[in-house]
Design a protein around this motif. Structure first.
Motif, PDB file in Angstrom:
ATOM      1  N   ILE A 301       0.838  -1.205   0.000  1.00 55.30           N
ATOM      2  CA  ILE A 301       0.000   0.000   0.000  1.00 55.30           C
ATOM      3  C   ILE A 301       0.869   1.249   0.000  1.00 55.30           C
ATOM      4  O   ILE A 301       0.569   2.241  -0.671  1.00 55.30           O
ATOM      5  N   GLY A 302       1.962   1.217   0.766  1.00 54.74           N
ATOM      6  CA  GLY A 302       2.857   2.371   0.781  1.00 54.74           C
ATOM      7  C   GLY A 302       3.555   2.593  -0.543  1.00 54.74           C
ATOM      8  O   GLY A 302       3.874   3.735  -0.896  1.00 54.74           O
ATOM      9  N   ARG A 303       3.806   1.509  -1.303  1.00 52.20           N
ATOM     10  CA  ARG A 303       4.492   1.661  -2.589  1.00 52.20           C
ATOM     11  C   ARG A 303       3.573   2.147  -3.707  1.00 52.20           C
ATOM     12  O   ARG A 303       4.053   2.612  -4.731  1.00 52.20           O
ATOM     13  N   LEU A 304       2.284   2.024  -3.513  1.00 53.69           N
ATOM     14  CA  LEU A 304       1.361   2.464  -4.556  1.00 53.69           C
ATOM     15  C   LEU A 304       1.456   3.975  -4.760  1.00 53.69           C
ATOM     16  O   LEU A 304       1.689   4.744  -3.816  1.00 53.69           O
ATOM     17  N   ASN A 305       1.251   4.394  -5.980  1.00 51.72           N
ATOM     18  CA  ASN A 305       1.306   5.813  -6.315  1.00 51.72           C
ATOM     19  C   ASN A 305       0.105   6.539  -5.695  1.00 51.72           C
ATOM     20  O   ASN A 305      -1.039   6.136  -5.913  1.00 51.72           O
ATOM     21  N   PRO A 306       0.324   7.595  -4.911  1.00 53.38           N
ATOM     22  CA  PRO A 306      -0.815   8.313  -4.307  1.00 53.38           C
ATOM     23  C   PRO A 306      -1.808   8.842  -5.338  1.00 53.38           C
ATOM     24  O   PRO A 306      -2.993   9.005  -5.022  1.00 53.38           O
TER      25      PRO A 306
END
Length: 1449
Positions: A301-306
C-alpha cells in the motif's frame, strides 16, 4: 495393490479443468483422463448408475483408489458435467469425494508419524508417500473444482433476468420440482474440509519442498472468490474456514506475494470486505506468529502511487478502512511499519489521509495503555507516539475539510479512551477552538463535539471558573516559593554537614563542637561563595540549640515530598487555568454559530453551551440566553433542540427551583428574549412539562409569600405567570384580586414596570374568559387611575399607559365609549393643571408642566386612535365569521329538507347573490367607519378627528419640539399613528415625516419615523412609492439604531413583496460592510432569504449592483470585493452562473475605465465554473481581450484558470490550457502596443522639435508623457492614424515667461481671423463640446497658470499653453471616427506634417478607435477645474497646415 498405486503416474495440477483431457507432450508421465464421458448426453438413469458405481468403488476400495484410471476418468467426467447433474446426484458425488478425503487426512498423519520410525522400510515408505501425495492433489483439486463450477452457476442464475408472464405459472410448477439444492451447506463443508487439509503438516508429505504453488494458488483462488459474495461473509463458520485457508496459504506455506495481490484486488472492488480481510490477516498473524502477510500488505500500500487513489475513490475508501481495522488488531506491527505510509500524506486522496489519521489515533491509544519493560523499546515507543501526535496536530490544517474533521474526531476518541495526557489537553483545546471558525460545516461540527468531549472528560475538576483557578493558583504559587527557599536553605546545610564529616577530628566532643560552630558561623574558606547566602539564612532561621542533625530528618520525610507535590499541583493549576480561559474565549464564536444558517452548527453549539454551563464556564449562561430566539426557527431540528435545552436547564423536579430559574431568566431580559421565553413556556405548559406546583411557587413569589422574595422577583414571577396564562388562562381566576392589588397598588410606585406587567397579564382574560369582569368595573377603574392620576415617572408611564389602553380595548364591552370618556378626563386634567399655575411662577416651570402633560395627552390620542382602528377590524372579522356560520348552518338545513335538485340549484344561486350584496355592504360600512375616525361625517367630527389638527400643528412647531425632545417623540409617534388611519391625512403630512426622519436630532424619533414609514408603505403603497429613494437614504444615517431599523423595515417590505426591488437595493448592499456587526448580519440574512425567493432575484440585480458600486469613487476596493463576494456566493445554480459569465463579459466593452474592468474581472473570478462556463468564457475572449493589458485584470483571469483546472474533466482541460495561452498572448500583445505607442510619441516630439513648429522655450513636452500614461490605461482601444498625430515639444516654462501671454480678447480676434480663412473650406474637422468632443483645448490665463505652478516654477499639468504668437501646445491626436480618414473624399490628408506621422501596429491587430480618447478624460477634468476656462472649437486650415487656430465656441 499399494504397489500398483505407487506406480500410478503423478497428478499435475492443471491451469484449467479441461487440460486434464490433453495427453502429456513428449511422452511425459502424468495422470490425465483417457476416457471422457459426456454427462449431458446420458440419460438420467445412466448418470445415476455411473455415480452409484463410483460411490461404491470409492467406498469399497481404499482411499488411494482415486489414482486408478477408470475411477479418475469417471470422477473427471462427473466434475466436468457437474452443472447438469440433478441435486441428489450432486450431493452423492460431493459426499463420496469428501468422505474419502476426510479419511485420507488421518492416514497422511499416521504415515508421517511412521516415517519418523527408523524401522520403517524406506522404499515402501516412499511409495506410500507418493501415493498419498497424489491422492491429496486429486481430491483437493476435484473438490475445489466442484466449488468453482457451482459458484459460477450460482452467479449466472443471479444475473439471469426474470421472464415476464411466468410469475403466475411458477407456483404450479413448484409442485413438480425436486427437492431444492442446498449448496450453502455443501459449500461450508467443502471449505472446512480444505482448511483442515491445509492444517496438516504437508511439508513432510511433499518432502523438503512445500505444496506446489499451482495447488496453493487454486485453493487460495477459491477462498478469495468466495469473499466477493456479500452473503457468505454473514456465515461465521464459513468465514472462519476462509480465514484459516488464507492464513495457511500465505503464512504457513509462504504464499505471501500472491495473497497480497489478491487481497488488494478485493479491497479495490468490494466495499464489504475491509473488516473481514483485516480479520483474516490478523488471524494469520496470531495463529502462526508471523506478520509477513500484514507487513507485505502495508508495504505494498505504501508503494502504490498516491495519484492512483485520487482517481479511485472507492478503492481509497476501502484501503483506508482496512488499515484502520488492521491497526486496531495489530497495533505493534502497524506501528513498526507505518513509516512506509507517510508519503500518502502528500497525495491528493483525502480518504487515505483521513484513514491514516484514524490509524494514528488507534496506535496512540494503544501505545498509551501499553507499558514496555524494556527501556529501549519503551523509548522507541514514546518517540513513535510523539511523531504520530505531531502529524495529527499538523493535519488539523489539511486542505480537505474531511481530513480536518477526521483529525478532530480522532482527538475526541482519544479523550473518551483516556489516552490524552494533561500536557496535550490545552494544545488540543486550542486546536478545537481555532477550528470553530472553519469554513466547512463538518469541521465546525467536529470541533464543537471535541470541545464538549474535552469538557466532559477534563482532569481539572467539575468547576471551571477562571477566578477560582486564579485564586487557588496564586495561593499555591506563594506556598511553592516559600517551600523552594526553605529547600535551598536545607540543601546548603546538608552540604556543609557532609563537608565537615569528611574532616576527622581527634575527639568526638571536639568534632561535635566544631560542627556547631561551622553551622552557626560558617567559614568562608570552607563554604563556596554561592552557598554563603543560604548558610546565613540557616543561621538566622535556626535557634542556638538547633543543629543540622535535627533538621535533616524533617527535610527527608516531609519537605521534599511536599515540594514535589506542590510543584505538580501548581503545574496542574496552570494547565487548568489555561483550559478555563480557552473555554471562555470560545463564547463569542459560539454566539456567532447560534446565528448560523447551518442546522448542525446550531444544534451542536447548544449542546456545547449546555455542557459548558454544567461546568460553570465563564459566559456560558449569557450565551444560552442568545439561544432563546431560535425557538422561532423554521428548522424543526433547531426548534426541538432549543426546547429540549430549555427544559433540561431550567425545568427541575423541585418546583421552587424551577420558579427561581424562570424568574432569573426575566431579569435584564430584552423584549426578544421575553417573546422567545413566552413561546417556549407556552409550549411546555401545553405539553404539561411545567407542573402545577411550579405555578403555585410563582404565585408565592408574586405575592411575597416565598421566603426572601423581592420586588424584582415579584415582577419576574408576574411576567412568567403572564406567559403561562397565555396558554392556560384559568390560572388567573383565583388570583385576579392579587394582580389588581399588588400590580396597581403601592408596589407599582416602587417598581416602574410592575403596573405594565399587571396590565399585560390582565389582557390574557380576553374573549370568553372576561365574563367575571363585566359585573365589576374595579379593574377598569384601576386602569383609568393608572393612566390619569398615577404618580408613575415619565420613563414608565408611556409603556404602562400603552398596555392599559390595550387591556381596555380587549376586555371592555364598549371600549369606544370608555376610551372617549378617558380621553375627555385626561384633557380636563390637562387644562386644570394648566390653570392651577400661579401667576407668580416662572414661565419655564409652567411650560415644563404643560409640556409633560401635553406629551402624555398626544401619546394617548395616537394610541387610542390606532387601537380603535384595530378594534374596527376585529369587529368586522367577527361579523364576517357570524355571517359565514349562519350561511353554513342554513346550507346544511336546506340540504336535508330539499329533494328537488332544480329548486335546490335556484335557491343556492339566489343565496349567493344575497351573500355577495351583504359582503359589499359590510365593506362599505368598514371603509366609512375607518374614514370617520379622522374625517368625520356630515359636517361633524369625532373626538380623534378633532385632536388630529392639534397633533399636526404641534408636529410642525420645530422650535418647540427641538426644545423638548420627549414632546417631539410622543408627537411624532402620534402623528405616525394617525397617518396610518387616513390616506388624505397621510398625504398632507408625508413630507413632514420624511423631513423629521432625516433632520431630527433625537435618534429615537428618527427610528420611530423609519418604522412608521414601513407601516405606511404597507397601508398606502401608491403614496409612498415616489419616496422610495428617501426610505433607502435612512440606511446611511449616522445612528446605529436608525440604520438597523431601516434594514429591518426594508427587509420586511421586500421579502413580503410590499416593495419592488429596484436599483436602490445597492444602498442595502453597502450595509454588508457596516461597522456594526448586528447590522451586517441582518443584511446578510436578508440577502440569504431573498435568494430563496422565486428564481433568485439577486441573479438579475447583480449586474446593476456591480455598475452602481463601480461608479462610487469613495468606495474602497476591499469593501467592493467583500460585497460582491457575498452576493455572488448566493448564486448556486449552474445555469445562472453561466448567464452571469456572459453578462459580465459583455460589460467589458461597455466601459473604458480600468477600475471597472478590474471590478468585473474580480466578479468573474468569484464565480464557479462548469464545463459550459469555461467554454463560454473562451468564446467571449474578444469582448475582454482589450482589458487584459491591466495587470489586475490579468491576475483575476489567472485565478479563474487556476480554479477551473482543479475540478475540470480531462476533455475540458485542453480548452482551459488554450484559454490560458490566449490570455497571456493578449496581455503581451497589449504591452507591446503600449511600448510602440510610447516610442511613436517620443519620435513625434523629437520630430516636431527639429522642424521648430513652436519655440522650444514655450512648449512643454510633458503632454506627450501624460498622453502615454493615459494611453497605457486604455491600451487596446487606440490606434495612431497616419494623418492625425500632431505633437510639439518645448522647454521648461516659468512664471516670468508667461506674463506676456495675450489676453482672451486677442485670442478671440485671432480666432475670428482663422474663421474667415477657413470659411470656404469644408474639412469636416469640428470638435464637439467637452462633454462629447474627441479632444479638448484650454485657453489658459496668467492666473490659471499660477495655480498649476510647482514650487520650483515648473508646470505640473501642462496640457495647453498659449504664447504671445498664439502658438498652441496641444495634446491633440485626431483619427477618423469609424477607422476612416477625416477627409471627406477618403484620401490622404493635405497636411504636410501628417506625411511624417507614424502608423503604429497593424490594422488587423489594433483597434481603430481614436487615440485622442485616451487624453480626453484628463483634459476635460482639467478644463472643469479652471474658473476662467472657455470652450473652444478647432479647425485645420489647408492653407496653413502648421498653424493652429483657436476659435471661440
Amino acid at each position: 495393490m499399494q504397489a500398483s498405486y505407487s506406480s500410478a503416474p503423478p497428478f499435475v495440477v492443471p491451469l484449467s479443468l479441461r487440460e486434464l483431457e490433453i495427453p502429456p507432450e513428449d511422452d511425459g508421465h502424468r495422470l490425465f483422463s483417457h476416457k471422457v464421458v459426456d454427462i449431458e448426453a446420458l440419460q438420467s438413469e445412466e448418470v445415476e448408475q455411473l455415480i452409484k458405481g463410483l460411490a461404491f468403488d470409492l467406498a469399497d476400495k481404499e482411499v488411494l483408489c482415486v489414482e486408478e484410471q477408470d475411477i479418475f476418468d469417471n470422477i473427471y467426467s462427473l466434475v466436468r458435467g457437474f452443472s447438469s447433474l440433478e441435486p441428489a446426484m450432486r450431493g452423492a458425488l460431493i459426499e463420496s469425494l469428501s468422505s474419502n478425503f476426510s479419511v485420507l487426512l488421518p492416514n497422511i498423519t499416521s504415515l508421517l508419524k511412521s516415517a519418523q520410525d527408523a524401522s520403517t522400510d524406506a522404499s515402501s515408505l516412499g511409495g506410500h508417500l507418493n501415493s498419498h501425495r497424489n491422492a491429496f492433489r486429486i481430491y483437493s483439486y476435484f473438490i475445489q473444482s466442484i466449488a468453482f463450477v457451482e459458484e459460477a452457476g450460482a452467479d449466472m442464475e443471479k444475473e439471469k433476468p426474470v421472464a415476464r408472464g411466468t410469475a403466475k405459472a411458477r407456483p404450479n410448477r413448484k409442485k413438480h420440482l425436486p427437492k431444492p439444492w442446498d449448496w450453502e451447506a455443501q459449500r461450508a463443508r467443502i471449505i472446512r474440509l480444505l482448511a483442515a487439509a491445509l492444517e496438516e503438516d504437508l511439508k513432510q508429505l511433499f518432502g523438503a519442498a512445500q505444496p506446489e504453488e499451482t495447488l496453493l494458488a487454486y485453493i487460495a483462488k477459491g477462498a478469495f472468490s468466495l469473499l466477493a459474495d456479500p452473503a457468505i461473509v454473514k456465515d461465521k463458520d464459513t468465514m472462519d474456514a476462509i480465514y484459516s485457508l488464507i492464513g495457511s496459504c500465505s503464512t504457513k506455506y509462504h504464499y505471501v506475494a500472491q495473497s497480497t495481490a489478491s487481497i488488494l484486488h478485493l479491497l479495490h472492488k468490494h466495499e464489504h470486505l475491509p473488516v473481514h480481510l483485516a480479520e483474516a490477516v490478523a488471524f494469520a498473524e496470531k495463529k502462526y506468529h508471523d506478520g509477513s502477510l500484514a507487513i507485505a500488505l502495508i508495504r505494498e500500500i505504501g508503494r502504490l502511487n498516491p495519484k492512483d487513489y485520487a482517481r479511485d475513490g472507492v478503492g481509497a475508501d476501502n484501503v483506508g478502512k482496512f488499515l484502520v481495522e488492521l491497526a486496531e488488531r495489530l497495533p505493534r506491527l502497524v506501528t513498526t511499519n507505518v513509516g512506509v505510509l507517510m508519503p500518502h500524506f502528500g497525495g491528493e486522496s483525502y480518504k487515505i489521509r483521513s484513514a491514516l489519521i484514524s490509524v494514528f489515533g488507534k496506535l496512540v491509544s494503544k501505545a498509551s495503555k501499553e507499558v514496555d519493560i524494556n527501556s529501549a523499546s519503551e523509548t522507541s515507543r514514546l518517540r513513535s507516539k510523539q511523531a504520530m501526535i505531531d502529524v495529527m496536530m499538523e493535519r488539523s490544517r489539511d486542505v480537505s475539510a474531511y481530513t480536518r474533521s477526521k483529525v478532530l474526531q480522532t482527538w475526541a476518541e482519544l479523550c473518551e479512551e483516556h489516552a490524552l495526557s494533561i500536557g496535550l489537553w490545552n494544545q488540543v483545546a486550542d486546536m478545537a477552538s481555532g477550528r470553530l471558525e472553519d469554513k466547512a460545516a463538518i469541521v465546525r461540527k467536529s470541533a464543537l463535539q471535541l470541545l464538549a468531549t474535552l469538557l466532559q472528560y477534563n482532569p481539572f475538576g467539575p468547576q471551571l471558573r477562571t477566578a477560582a483557578f486564579e485564586a487557588t493558583l496564586e495561593k499555591y504559587k506563594t506556598q511553592l516559593e516559600s517551600m523552594s527557599s526553605q529547600s535551598q536553605v536545607d540543601d546548603a546545610a546538608v552540604t556543609i554537614k557532609s563537608t565537615l564529616d569528611s574532616n576527622e577530628m581527634p575527639e568526638a566532643n571536639a568534632v561535635h563542637q566544631e560542627r556547631e560552630k561551622e553551622v552557626t558561623v560558617p567559614d568562608a574558606d570552607q563554604c563556596p561563595d554561592a552557598m554563603q547566602s543560604n548558610v546565613e539564612s540557616v543561621n538566622e532561621d535556626s535557634g542556638p540549640s538547633q543543629s543540622v542533625d535535627q533538621t535533616q530528618p524533617c527535610l527527608q520525610t516531609s519537605d521534599v515530598g511536599g515540594l514535589e507535590q506542590t510543584r505538580a499541583l501548581v503545574a496542574s493549576l496552570e494547565a487548568g487555568l489555561y483550559f478555563t480561559k480557552c473555554a471562555a474565549s470560545t463564547m463569542p464564536i459560539l454566539i456567532q454559530l447560534l446565528a448560523s444558517s447551518n442546522a448542525s452548527d446550531v444544534e451542536y453549539t447548544i449542546q456545547l453551551l449546555m455542557c459548558a454551563r454544567q461546568f460553570n464556564v465563564d459566559g456560558a449562561e449569557s450565551c444560552l440566553r442568545k439561544m432563546l430566539p431560535l425557538i422561532f426557527s423554521q428548522e424543526k431540528a433547531i426548534h426541538d433542540a432549543v426546547e429540549a435545552a430549555f427544559y433540561t436547564i431550567y425545568v427541575k423536579k423541585n418546583s421552587f427551583e424551577t420558579a427561581m430559574n424562570l424568574i432569573n431568566l426575566t431579569v435584564e431580559a430584552s423584549i426578544g428574549d421575553l417573546a422567545s421565553m413566552e413561546q417556549i413556556v407556552g409550549t411546555l405548559v401545553t405539553k404539561g412539562d411545567v407542573s402545577q406546583n411550579a405555578v403555585l411557587a410563582l404565585w408565592d413569589f408574586f405575592t411575597f409569600n416565598a421566603p426572601g422574595a423581592t420586588i424584582e422577583q415579584s415582577r419576574g414571577a408576574l411576567v412568567v405567570l403572564a406567559m403561562v396564562a397565555k396558554s392556560s388562562p384559568k390560572i388567573l381566576y383565583s388570583h385576579l384580586q392579587n394582580v389588581v392589588d399588588i400590580g396597581f397598588g403601592r408596589w407599582a410606585k416602587e417598581d416602574m414596570l410592575l403596573a405594565r406587567t399587571a396590565c399585560n397579564i390582565i389582557q390574557q382574560l380576553s374573549g370568553e374568559n372576561n365574563t367575571s369582569l363585566l359585573s365589576s368595573h374595579k379593574v377598569f377603574n384601576n386602569l383609568t387611575n393608572v393612566i390619569i392620576t398615577s404618580g408613575l415617572p415619565e420613563e414608565s408611564w408611556y409603556a404602562t399607559a400603552e398596555q392599559a389602553v390595550n387591556a381596555i380595548y380587549l376586555l371592555h364591552p364598549m371600549p369606544e365609549a370608555f376610551a372617549s370618556n378617558l380621553l375627555r378626563r385626561f384633557h380636563s386634567s390637562l387644562l386644570s393643571v394648566s390653570h392651577m399655575q400661579n401667576e407668580g411662577e416662572e414661565r419655564d416651570a409652567e411650560c415644563a408642566v404643560s409640556v409633560n402633560s401635553l406629551s402624555r395627552f398626544l401619546f394617548l390620542v395616537g394610541h387610542i386612535a390606532l387601537k380603535h382602528f384595530v378594534y374596527i377590524e376585529s369587529c368586522v372579522r367577527k361579523i364576517r365569521k357570524q355571517k359565514n356560520d349562519k350561511e353554513r348552518a342554513a346550507a346544511q338545513s336546506q340540504d336535508c329538507e330539499m329533494q328537488n335538485d332544480v329548486n335546490k340549484e335556484e335557491n343556492i344561486n339566489a343565496e349567493l347573490g344575497v351573500a355577495a350584496s351583504e359582503d359589499v355592504r359590510i365593506d362599505i360600512l368598514h371603509e366609512r367607519t375607518e374614514k370617520d375616525i379622522l374625517s368625520g361625517g356630515q359636517s361633524r367630527k369625532f373626538l380623534i378627528g378633532s385632536c388630529a389638527p392639534l397633533v399636526a400643528k404641534v408636529a410642525r412647531n420645530f422650535t418647540l419640539l427641538q426644545a423638548y425632545p420627549l414632546l417631539q417623540s410622543s408627537t411624532m409617534l402620534a402623528l405616525c399613528k394617525l397617518m396610518v388611519l387616513d390616506a388624505d391625512f397621510c398625504e398632507q403630512n408625508l413630507q413632514l415625516l420624511f423631513t423629521v426622519a432625516q433632520n431630527a436630532d433625537d435618534e429615537t424619533v428618527r427610528s420611530n419615523s423609519i418604522i412608521a414609514l414601513g407601516d405606511l408603505t404597507v397601508r398606502f403603497p401608491n403614496l409612498l412609492e415616489p419616496w422610495t429613494e428617501h426610505v433607502y437614504a435612512r440606511l446611511h444615517d449616522k445612528s446605529q439604531s436608525v440604520r438597523k431599523n431601516a434594514v429591518l423595515v426594508l427587509s420586511h417590505l421586500i421579502l413580503n413583496d410590499m416593495m419592488k426591488v429596484k436599483g436602490h437595493i445597492t444602498e442595502m448592499t453597502l450595509r454588508l460592510e457596516d461597522t456594526d456587526l448586528s447590522i451586517s448580519n441582518s443584511v446578510k440574512l436578508f440577502f440569504h432569504e431573498l435568494s430563496k425567493k422565486g428564481n433568485n432575484p439577486i441573479y438579475n440585480l447583480l449586474p446593476d449592483i456591480l455598475s452602481r458600486l463601480s461608479s462610487m469613487n469613495d468606495l474602497q476596493q476591499e469593501t467592493f470585493n467583500n460585497i460582491m463576494q457575498f452576493l455572488i456566493g448566493s448564486i448556486k445554480k449552474d445555469k445562472q452562473m453561466e448567464g452571469l459569465i456572459e453578462k459580465l463579459c459583455h460589460r467589458f466593452s461597455g466601459t473604458a475605465e480600468p477600475k471597472q474592468w478590474q471590478n468585473i474581472a474580480y466578479c468573474l473570478s468569484q464565480l464557479t465554473y462548469t464545463d459550459k462556463g469555461i467554454k463560454k468564457l473562451a468564446d467571449l475572449l474578444k469582448s475582454y481581450q482589450h482589458a487584459l493589458a491591466v495587470e489586475e485584470v490579468l491576475n483575476h483571469f489567472k485565478v479563474i484558470v487556476t480554479k477551473a483546472k482543479k475540478f475540470a474533466k480531462a476533455e475540458v482541460k485542453a480548452t482551459i490550457d488554450e484559454l490560458e495561452q490566449k490570455i497571456i498572448e493578449c496581455h503581451e500583445e497589449r504591452k507591446d502596443q503600449e511600448a510602440t505607442m510610447h516610442n511613436a510619441l517620443s519620435h513625434l516630439a523629437a520630430q516636431a522639435q527639429t522642424k521648430q513648429l513652436l519655440p522650444s522655450d514655450e512648449v512643454d513636452i510633458c503632454g506627450a508623457s501624460e498622453a502615454t500614461a493615459t494611453g497605457s490605461e486604455n491600451a487596446g482601444q487606440s490606434t495612431i492614424s497616419s494623418n492625425s498625430i500632431q505633437n510639439v515639444n518645448g522647454g521648461e516654462t516659468n512664471k516670468e515667461e508667461l506674463q506676456d501671454n495675450p489676453t482672451p480678447q486677442a485670442v478671440e480676434e485671432e480666432a475670428d481671423a482663422c474663421k474667415d480663412l477657413d470659411a470656404n473650406k469644408d474639412l469636416d474637422q469640428h470638435v464637439s463640446p467637452p462633454e462629447e468632443s474627441d479632444a479638448c483645448m484650454d485657453v489658459v490665463t496668467d492666473k490659471d497658470l499660477d495655480q498649476h505652478m510647482s514650487d520650483n516654477g515648473e508646470i505640473n499639468q501642462p496640457e495647453l499653453l498659449v504664447n504671445s504668437d498664439l502658438q498652441v501646445v496641444k495634446k491633440e491626436i485626431d483619427v477618423p471616427l469609424n477607422g476612416d480618414d477625416l477627409n471627406p473624399d477618403g484620401g490622404k490628408s493635405r497636411n504636410t506634417d501628417a506625411r511624417n506621422s507614424i502608423q503604429v501596429g497593424d490594422d488587423g491587430d489594433m483597434s481603430k478607435q481614436v487615440l485622442r480618447e485616451n487624453v480626453k478624460t484628463k483634459a476635460v477634468e482639467n478644463s472643469k477645474s479652471r474658473a476662467a476656462q472657455k470652450d473652444v472649437k478647432v479647425s485645420k486650415p489647408a492653407s496653413r497646415p502648421r498653424r493652429r487656430c483657436v476659435s471661440e465656441k
